[in-house]
Design a protein around this motif. Structure first.
Motif, PDB file in Angstrom:
ATOM      1  N   UNK A  86       0.835  -1.212   0.000  1.00 58.74           N
ATOM      2  CA  UNK A  86       0.000   0.000   0.000  1.00 58.74           C
ATOM      3  C   UNK A  86       0.865   1.255   0.000  1.00 58.74           C
ATOM      4  N   UNK A  87       0.469   2.232  -0.792  1.00 56.46           N
ATOM      5  CA  UNK A  87       1.262   3.453  -0.957  1.00 56.46           C
ATOM      6  C   UNK A  87       0.859   4.450   0.122  1.00 56.46           C
ATOM      7  N   UNK A  88       1.700   4.597   1.121  1.00 59.65           N
ATOM      8  CA  UNK A  88       1.383   5.464   2.261  1.00 59.65           C
ATOM      9  C   UNK A  88       1.957   6.861   2.105  1.00 59.65           C
ATOM     10  N   UNK A  89       2.656   7.093   1.016  1.00 52.86           N
ATOM     11  CA  UNK A  89       3.441   8.328   0.844  1.00 52.86           C
ATOM     12  C   UNK A  89       2.548   9.426   0.279  1.00 52.86           C
ATOM     13  N   UNK A  90       1.862  10.149   1.160  1.00 52.41           N
ATOM     14  CA  UNK A  90       0.932  11.196   0.739  1.00 52.41           C
ATOM     15  C   UNK A  90       1.082  12.419   1.623  1.00 52.41           C
ATOM     16  N   UNK A  91       0.777  13.579   1.044  1.00 47.17           N
ATOM     17  CA  UNK A  91       0.787  14.816   1.829  1.00 47.17           C
ATOM     18  C   UNK A  91      -0.486  14.953   2.647  1.00 47.17           C
ATOM     19  N   UNK A  92      -1.605  14.536   2.068  1.00 51.74           N
ATOM     20  CA  UNK A  92      -2.912  14.768   2.673  1.00 51.74           C
ATOM     21  C   UNK A  92      -3.698  13.469   2.654  1.00 51.74           C
ATOM     22  N   UNK A  93      -4.327  13.135   3.774  1.00 49.56           N
ATOM     23  CA  UNK A  93      -5.201  11.971   3.800  1.00 49.56           C
ATOM     24  C   UNK A  93      -6.527  12.362   3.151  1.00 49.56           C
ATOM     25  N   UNK A  94      -6.856  11.703   2.055  1.00 56.06           N
ATOM     26  CA  UNK A  94      -8.034  12.119   1.305  1.00 56.06           C
ATOM     27  C   UNK A  94      -7.644  13.130   0.240  1.00 56.06           C
ATOM     28  N   UNK A  95      -8.619  13.671  -0.444  1.00 56.29           N
ATOM     29  CA  UNK A  95      -8.380  14.611  -1.540  1.00 56.29           C
ATOM     30  C   UNK A  95      -9.191  15.876  -1.300  1.00 56.29           C
ATOM     31  N   UNK A  96      -8.577  17.015  -1.571  1.00 60.19           N
ATOM     32  CA  UNK A  96      -9.246  18.299  -1.352  1.00 60.19           C
ATOM     33  C   UNK A  96      -9.667  18.917  -2.681  1.00 60.19           C
ATOM     34  N   UNK A  97     -10.818  19.607  -2.709  1.00 59.06           N
ATOM     35  CA  UNK A  97     -11.245  20.279  -3.942  1.00 59.06           C
ATOM     36  C   UNK A  97     -10.683  21.692  -4.031  1.00 59.06           C
ATOM     37  N   UNK A  98     -10.504  22.158  -5.252  1.00 61.28           N
ATOM     38  CA  UNK A  98     -10.057  23.527  -5.468  1.00 61.28           C
ATOM     39  C   UNK A  98     -10.612  24.066  -6.775  1.00 61.28           C
ATOM     40  N   UNK A  99     -10.609  25.384  -6.915  1.00 59.28           N
ATOM     41  CA  UNK A  99     -11.090  26.035  -8.133  1.00 59.28           C
ATOM     42  C   UNK A  99      -9.935  26.822  -8.741  1.00 59.28           C
ATOM     43  N   UNK A 100      -9.684  26.589 -10.033  1.00 60.39           N
ATOM     44  CA  UNK A 100      -8.617  27.296 -10.736  1.00 60.39           C
ATOM     45  C   UNK A 100      -9.245  28.132 -11.837  1.00 60.39           C
ATOM     46  N   UNK A 101      -9.176  29.448 -11.691  1.00 62.90           N
ATOM     47  CA  UNK A 101      -9.714  30.368 -12.685  1.00 62.90           C
ATOM     48  C   UNK A 101      -8.606  30.694 -13.681  1.00 62.90           C
ATOM     49  N   UNK A 102      -8.596  29.964 -14.785  1.00 69.57           N
ATOM     50  CA  UNK A 102      -7.540  30.126 -15.786  1.00 69.57           C
ATOM     51  C   UNK A 102      -7.960  31.142 -16.838  1.00 69.57           C
ATOM     52  N   UNK A 103      -8.333  32.313 -16.366  1.00 69.92           N
ATOM     53  CA  UNK A 103      -8.817  33.351 -17.271  1.00 69.92           C
ATOM     54  C   UNK A 103      -8.984  34.633 -16.463  1.00 69.92           C
ATOM     55  N   UNK A 104      -9.371  35.678 -17.154  1.00 70.17           N
ATOM     56  CA  UNK A 104      -9.727  36.899 -16.449  1.00 70.17           C
ATOM     57  C   UNK A 104     -11.039  36.658 -15.715  1.00 70.17           C
ATOM     58  N   UNK A 105     -11.043  36.922 -14.421  1.00 74.89           N
ATOM     59  CA  UNK A 105     -12.181  36.551 -13.584  1.00 74.89           C
ATOM     60  C   UNK A 105     -13.103  37.739 -13.377  1.00 74.89           C
ATOM     61  N   UNK A 106     -14.401  37.479 -13.501  1.00 77.04           N
ATOM     62  CA  UNK A 106     -15.394  38.530 -13.204  1.00 77.04           C
ATOM     63  C   UNK A 106     -16.617  37.866 -12.582  1.00 77.04           C
ATOM     64  N   UNK A 107     -16.687  37.907 -11.267  1.00 76.13           N
ATOM     65  CA  UNK A 107     -17.840  37.342 -10.564  1.00 76.13           C
ATOM     66  C   UNK A 107     -17.921  38.013  -9.194  1.00 76.13           C
TER      67      UNK A 107
END
Length: 337
Positions: A86-107
């Motif tokens: 089993x691969x125990x070599x991880x930074x974070x237990x589980x996975x975290x969500x994120x939002x990447x705005x790869x453009x000019x943002x307007x909201x």
């Protein structure tokens, strides 16, 4: 009154008192419970498969991921290449969500409020003067979130000049070539800083890769990427290397119903493959009102599937372990040349 019980193995009557002291024959599990079952071998499965193929060979069932990587239709644990711990070599237990705005943002701020309520705490923006200003403003309203600015090969905190992560990306179309290029860039980065007497902590490196369409392939790619990079760091005399950040990116151009199904499988494969974070990359600003659908999907998969509670949920799968091993060896051979 005495209770009489028949012991058919001894063909005699026993009293209840005797049963208490001599009950080995009663309710004792058989030591050879499965001795009458015939052990199935790989040859047996091949024979059955050939019968169903009606003249075709087993080679016709091989799955080709690329010209130099294919998987047989029948895999047994007798192959030593499959034995991956089993691969125990991880930074974070589980996975975290994120939002990447790869453009000019307007909201508006309301969009962020809705996402924060859904447990999204990581927001990344492509570097521009407008995005930098917006990022600093949002940081004041939502100080508990992580506000990041991406610029070429660097990721910085909003309002900071220090590098949080050295970003490794690749424009290669083939997934394995992407990993090879990123790892080579990572090696060059470590060599460069060593020659300049600068110190780059290996865990400050962020690998960012677009999620592959093939579900099982993506899982094996994620696992293989971590195995190879860990072994490389160990070869640099770092006996106990700390893991970097492995990020998977889900490009979003539309949010119709078929895409939501595709997104579900991609999120799950990235999580099982060991991604620390899954970023939803937004380019079309019209998608913002529908982002909560994706985040809901992410949260359901994370909280209800149980994958967030397990380090390596597919460890021991003969197919995925062998596929992971094959990809790892393929990457390693390319790096050696």
């Amino acid at each position: 009154m005495k209770i009489k019980i028949i012991d058919f193995s001894q063909k005699k009557f026993l009293t209840f008192e005797n049963l208490v002291f001599n009950s080995n024959f009663y309710m004792s599990p058989s030591k050879n419970l499965y001795e009458n079952f015939i052990k199935t071998t790989k040859h047996d499965w091949e024979k059955a498969a050939l019968k169903e193929l009606q003249g075709k060979t087993l080679d016709s069932l091989f799955y080709n991921y690329r010209s130099d990587l294919n998987m047989p239709p029948i895999i047994f644990p007798e192959n030593p290449i499959q034995k991956i711990k089993p691969i125990l070599w991880k930074s974070i237990l589980g996975t975290e969500p994120g939002i990447f705005f790869n453009n000019k943002v307007s909201f508006g701020k309301k969009t962020i409020e809705e996402l924060v309520k859904l447990s999204v705490k990581k927001f990344k923006f492509q570097k521009s003067s407008e995005n930098n200003h917006l990022c600093l403003t949002l940081k004041e309203h939502f100080p508990s979130c992580d506000w990041l600015i991406e610029n070429q090969n660097e990721i910085k905190q909003a309002g900071s000049d220090s590098i949080k992560y050295y970003l490794l990306k690749s424009n290669q179309k083939d997934s394995i070539n992407q990993i090879i290029e990123m790892i080579k860039n990572g090696i060059d980065l470590l060599k460069q800083t060593r020659s300049e007497n600068r110190t780059i902590i290996a865990e400050k490196i962020c690998f960012s890769r677009t999620i592959n369409d093939n579900y099982l392939y993506e899982i094996a790619l994620g696992r293989a990427q971590r195995i190879v990079w860990r072994n490389l760091l160990k070869s640099y005399e770092n006996t106990q290397p700390l893991p970097p950040l492995f990020t998977s990116v889900l490009n979003i151009s539309d949010l119709n119903d078929p895409f939501l199904i595709e997104a579900s499988t991609k999120i799950l494969s990235a999580s099982i493959g060991g991604s620390d974070q899954v970023y939803f990359e937004i380019q079309n600003m019209n998608i913002h009102p529908h982002l909560n659908h994706l985040v809901h999907i992410f949260n359901i998969l994370k909280l209800e599937s149980g994958i967030g509670e397990v380090i390596d949920p597919v460890a021991g799968s003969y197919y995925l372990d062998e596929l992971t091993a094959k990809i790892s060896h393929l990457i390693w051979e390319h790096l050696k040349t």
